[in-house]
Design a protein around this motif. Structure first.
Motif, PDB file in Angstrom:
ATOM      1  N   LEU A 262      50.837   1.500   1.288  1.00  0.00           N
ATOM      2  CA  LEU A 262      51.786   1.729   2.284  1.00  0.00           C
ATOM      3  C   LEU A 262      53.034   2.707   2.028  1.00  0.00           C
ATOM      4  CD1 LEU A 262      51.528  -1.486   4.387  1.00  0.00           C
ATOM      5  CD2 LEU A 262      50.530   0.898   4.968  1.00  0.00           C
ATOM      6  N   VAL A 263      53.463   2.159   0.663  1.00  0.00           N
ATOM      7  CA  VAL A 263      54.277   2.878   0.161  1.00  0.00           C
ATOM      8  C   VAL A 263      54.162   4.525   0.168  1.00  0.00           C
ATOM      9  CG1 VAL A 263      56.153   3.295  -1.872  1.00  0.00           C
ATOM     10  CG2 VAL A 263      55.327   0.950  -1.013  1.00  0.00           C
ATOM     11  N   ALA A 264      52.996   4.786  -0.375  1.00  0.00           N
ATOM     12  CA  ALA A 264      52.597   6.405  -0.479  1.00  0.00           C
ATOM     13  C   ALA A 264      52.634   6.756   0.742  1.00  0.00           C
ATOM     14  CB  ALA A 264      51.267   6.372  -1.396  1.00  0.00           C
ATOM     15  N   LEU A 265      52.089   6.026   1.870  1.00  0.00           N
ATOM     16  CA  LEU A 265      51.742   6.676   3.176  1.00  0.00           C
ATOM     17  C   LEU A 265      53.196   7.087   3.834  1.00  0.00           C
ATOM     18  CD1 LEU A 265      48.637   4.921   4.531  1.00  0.00           C
ATOM     19  CD2 LEU A 265      48.937   7.510   4.062  1.00  0.00           C
ATOM     20  N   GLN A 266      54.204   5.947   3.550  1.00  0.00           N
ATOM     21  CA  GLN A 266      55.306   5.968   4.258  1.00  0.00           C
ATOM     22  C   GLN A 266      56.394   7.060   3.642  1.00  0.00           C
ATOM     23  OE1 GLN A 266      56.690   4.032   6.849  1.00  0.00           O
ATOM     24  NE2 GLN A 266      58.141   5.575   6.841  1.00  0.00           N
ATOM     25  N   GLN A 267      56.037   7.552   2.415  1.00  0.00           N
ATOM     26  CA  GLN A 267      56.755   8.668   1.816  1.00  0.00           C
ATOM     27  C   GLN A 267      56.063   9.891   2.435  1.00  0.00           C
ATOM     28  OE1 GLN A 267      55.992   7.894  -2.418  1.00  0.00           O
ATOM     29  NE2 GLN A 267      58.159   7.077  -2.719  1.00  0.00           N
ATOM     30  N   ALA A 268      54.902   9.995   2.651  1.00  0.00           N
ATOM     31  CA  ALA A 268      54.197  11.040   3.289  1.00  0.00           C
ATOM     32  C   ALA A 268      54.786  11.286   4.535  1.00  0.00           C
ATOM     33  CB  ALA A 268      52.680  11.072   2.709  1.00  0.00           C
ATOM     34  N   TYR A 269      54.691  10.333   5.379  1.00  0.00           N
ATOM     35  CA  TYR A 269      55.004  10.222   6.793  1.00  0.00           C
ATOM     36  C   TYR A 269      56.590  10.697   6.967  1.00  0.00           C
ATOM     37  CZ  TYR A 269      55.961   8.937  11.526  1.00  0.00           C
ATOM     38  OH  TYR A 269      56.298   8.801  12.978  1.00  0.00           O
ATOM     39  N   ASP A 270      57.313  10.105   6.063  1.00  0.00           N
ATOM     40  CA  ASP A 270      58.923  10.561   6.254  1.00  0.00           C
ATOM     41  C   ASP A 270      58.899  12.110   5.633  1.00  0.00           C
ATOM     42  OD1 ASP A 270      59.487   7.848   6.470  1.00  0.00           O
ATOM     43  OD2 ASP A 270      60.199   7.691   4.631  1.00  0.00           O
ATOM     44  N   THR A 271      58.195  12.677   4.752  1.00  0.00           N
ATOM     45  CA  THR A 271      58.431  13.962   4.571  1.00  0.00           C
ATOM     46  C   THR A 271      57.657  14.961   5.634  1.00  0.00           C
ATOM     47  OG1 THR A 271      58.261  13.360   2.141  1.00  0.00           O
ATOM     48  CG2 THR A 271      57.700  15.676   2.639  1.00  0.00           C
ATOM     49  N   LEU A 272      56.686  14.356   6.055  1.00  0.00           N
ATOM     50  CA  LEU A 272      55.889  15.167   7.407  1.00  0.00           C
ATOM     51  C   LEU A 272      57.101  15.230   8.674  1.00  0.00           C
ATOM     52  CD1 LEU A 272      53.518  16.027   9.014  1.00  0.00           C
ATOM     53  CD2 LEU A 272      52.870  13.907   9.511  1.00  0.00           C
ATOM     54  N   CYS A 273      57.679  13.973   8.914  1.00  0.00           N
ATOM     55  CA  CYS A 273      58.863  14.091   9.979  1.00  0.00           C
ATOM     56  C   CYS A 273      59.756  15.065   9.647  1.00  0.00           C
ATOM     57  CB  CYS A 273      59.536  12.851   9.738  1.00  0.00           C
ATOM     58  SG  CYS A 273      58.360  11.272  10.637  1.00  0.00           S
ATOM     59  N   LEU A 274      60.284  15.242   8.364  1.00  0.00           N
ATOM     60  CA  LEU A 274      61.130  16.118   8.105  1.00  0.00           C
ATOM     61  C   LEU A 274      60.759  17.664   8.111  1.00  0.00           C
ATOM     62  CD1 LEU A 274      63.077  14.849   4.968  1.00  0.00           C
ATOM     63  CD2 LEU A 274      63.994  15.385   7.315  1.00  0.00           C
ATOM     64  N   TYR A 275      59.486  17.837   7.810  1.00  0.00           N
ATOM     65  CA  TYR A 275      58.492  19.287   8.043  1.00  0.00           C
ATOM     66  C   TYR A 275      58.510  19.428   9.526  1.00  0.00           C
ATOM     67  CZ  TYR A 275      55.287  22.884   6.370  1.00  0.00           C
ATOM     68  OH  TYR A 275      55.000  24.075   6.204  1.00  0.00           O
TER      69      TYR A 275
ATOM     70  N   ASP B 266      65.925  10.709  10.797  1.00  0.00           N
ATOM     71  CA  ASP B 266      65.578   9.360  10.800  1.00  0.00           C
ATOM     72  C   ASP B 266      65.476   8.783  11.967  1.00  0.00           C
ATOM     73  OD1 ASP B 266      65.812   9.049   8.127  1.00  0.00           O
ATOM     74  OD2 ASP B 266      67.633   8.770   7.902  1.00  0.00           O
ATOM     75  N   ASP B 267      66.491   9.075  13.240  1.00  0.00           N
ATOM     76  CA  ASP B 267      66.321   8.557  14.633  1.00  0.00           C
ATOM     77  C   ASP B 267      65.233   8.874  15.421  1.00  0.00           C
ATOM     78  OD1 ASP B 267      67.801  10.828  14.512  1.00  0.00           O
ATOM     79  OD2 ASP B 267      69.010   9.973  16.502  1.00  0.00           O
ATOM     80  N   GLU B 268      64.484  10.055  14.907  1.00  0.00           N
ATOM     81  CA  GLU B 268      63.455  10.794  15.707  1.00  0.00           C
ATOM     82  C   GLU B 268      62.127  10.563  15.106  1.00  0.00           C
ATOM     83  OE1 GLU B 268      66.174  14.496  16.950  1.00  0.00           O
ATOM     84  OE2 GLU B 268      65.333  14.629  15.025  1.00  0.00           O
ATOM     85  N   LYS B 269      62.064   9.801  14.130  1.00  0.00           N
ATOM     86  CA  LYS B 269      60.693  10.054  13.218  1.00  0.00           C
ATOM     87  C   LYS B 269      59.372   9.466  14.364  1.00  0.00           C
ATOM     88  CE  LYS B 269      62.313   9.330   8.797  1.00  0.00           C
ATOM     89  NZ  LYS B 269      62.393   8.555   7.384  1.00  0.00           N
ATOM     90  N   HIS B 270      59.907   8.512  15.346  1.00  0.00           N
ATOM     91  CA  HIS B 270      58.888   8.117  16.125  1.00  0.00           C
ATOM     92  C   HIS B 270      58.193   9.303  17.059  1.00  0.00           C
ATOM     93  CE1 HIS B 270      62.356   8.389  18.629  1.00  0.00           C
ATOM     94  NE2 HIS B 270      61.725   8.476  19.854  1.00  0.00           N
ATOM     95  N   PHE B 271      58.875  10.297  17.257  1.00  0.00           N
ATOM     96  CA  PHE B 271      58.201  11.401  17.905  1.00  0.00           C
ATOM     97  C   PHE B 271      56.968  12.017  17.064  1.00  0.00           C
ATOM     98  CE2 PHE B 271      62.564  11.880  19.813  1.00  0.00           C
ATOM     99  CZ  PHE B 271      62.355  11.391  21.112  1.00  0.00           C
ATOM    100  N   ALA B 272      57.140  11.838  15.693  1.00  0.00           N
ATOM    101  CA  ALA B 272      55.910  12.328  14.849  1.00  0.00           C
ATOM    102  C   ALA B 272      54.849  11.570  15.431  1.00  0.00           C
ATOM    103  CB  ALA B 272      56.566  12.568  13.332  1.00  0.00           C
ATOM    104  N   ARG B 273      54.852  10.559  15.327  1.00  0.00           N
ATOM    105  CA  ARG B 273      53.875   9.431  15.758  1.00  0.00           C
ATOM    106  C   ARG B 273      53.074   9.711  16.883  1.00  0.00           C
ATOM    107  NH1 ARG B 273      50.669   7.197  11.878  1.00  0.00           N
ATOM    108  NH2 ARG B 273      48.984   8.015  13.283  1.00  0.00           N
ATOM    109  N   GLN B 274      54.174   9.956  17.756  1.00  0.00           N
ATOM    110  CA  GLN B 274      53.582  10.229  19.128  1.00  0.00           C
ATOM    111  C   GLN B 274      52.751  11.563  19.330  1.00  0.00           C
ATOM    112  OE1 GLN B 274      57.364  10.347  21.630  1.00  0.00           O
ATOM    113  NE2 GLN B 274      57.467   8.256  21.807  1.00  0.00           N
TER     114      GLN B 274
END
Length: 180
Positions: free
Chosen positions: A13-26, A31-39
């Protein structure tokens, strides 16, 4: 029949979270908008196309490949992928001799075309890197590739026994810094 939700081992999960955080920036989410990436990942303009990719490629192959963005870009450009029926058509073509590039191309083309036609998250409307002065089609291409790589990474983390991560965070971070 609905797909069974697979539990991702905690140590991955740590590696996935890092990848997700970077994807969100990309994708332009902070920070307060990361849920939009999951949507987006779970939404109507990505999820059905990843379901096809997962079923026809990830679950059907003994070994899966991590498709390089530049390689996919060159493939799409040289093969005029956005005009080929096997990638564009809503009907699923026969895929018996398809390569990993074919599957990734179909995902990317279908996601972008659907989004362009239905007011989705990407709205440039065409893939024409030779005449794209503002590089918008390149940006959309790269974002959809990043989404594919992240979703494949999630699938691999849940389904491949010998998984150790794939460096997606580093790849996206490098792409982000080259754009700044």
């Amino acid at each position: 029949m609905a797909a069974t939700k697979v539990i991702i081992p905690r140590e991955r999960l740590v590696a996935l979270q890092q990848a997700y955080d970077t994807l969100c920036l990309y994708l332009g989410f902070h920070d307060d908008e990361k849920h939009f990436a999951r949507q987006i990942l779970d939404g109507y303009s990505v999820a059905p196309f990843f379901a096809e990719y997962r079923h026809d490629y990830l679950e059907a192959e003994a070994e899966v490949e991590n498709i390089d963005c530049d390689e996919l870009f060159r493939w799409c450009r040289s093969n005029n992928a956005f005009a080929l029926p096997k990638y564009v058509s809503s009907k699923t073509p026969r895929k018996g001799s398809w390569t990993a590039l074919d599957h990734a191309t179909r995902f990317l083309v279908r996601v972008l075309l659907f989004s362009w036609d239905n007011g989705g998250d990407w709205n440039h409307g065409c893939f024409d890197p030779d005449n794209d002065q503002d590089f918008e089609s390149d940006k959309e291409f790269h974002q959809v590739w990043a989404i594919l790589r992240y979703l494949q990474m999630e699938w691999e983390a849940a389904n491949i026994e010998e998984w150790e991560g794939d460096g997606l965070s580093e790849t996206l971070a490098g792409m982000l810094s080259s754009r700044l």
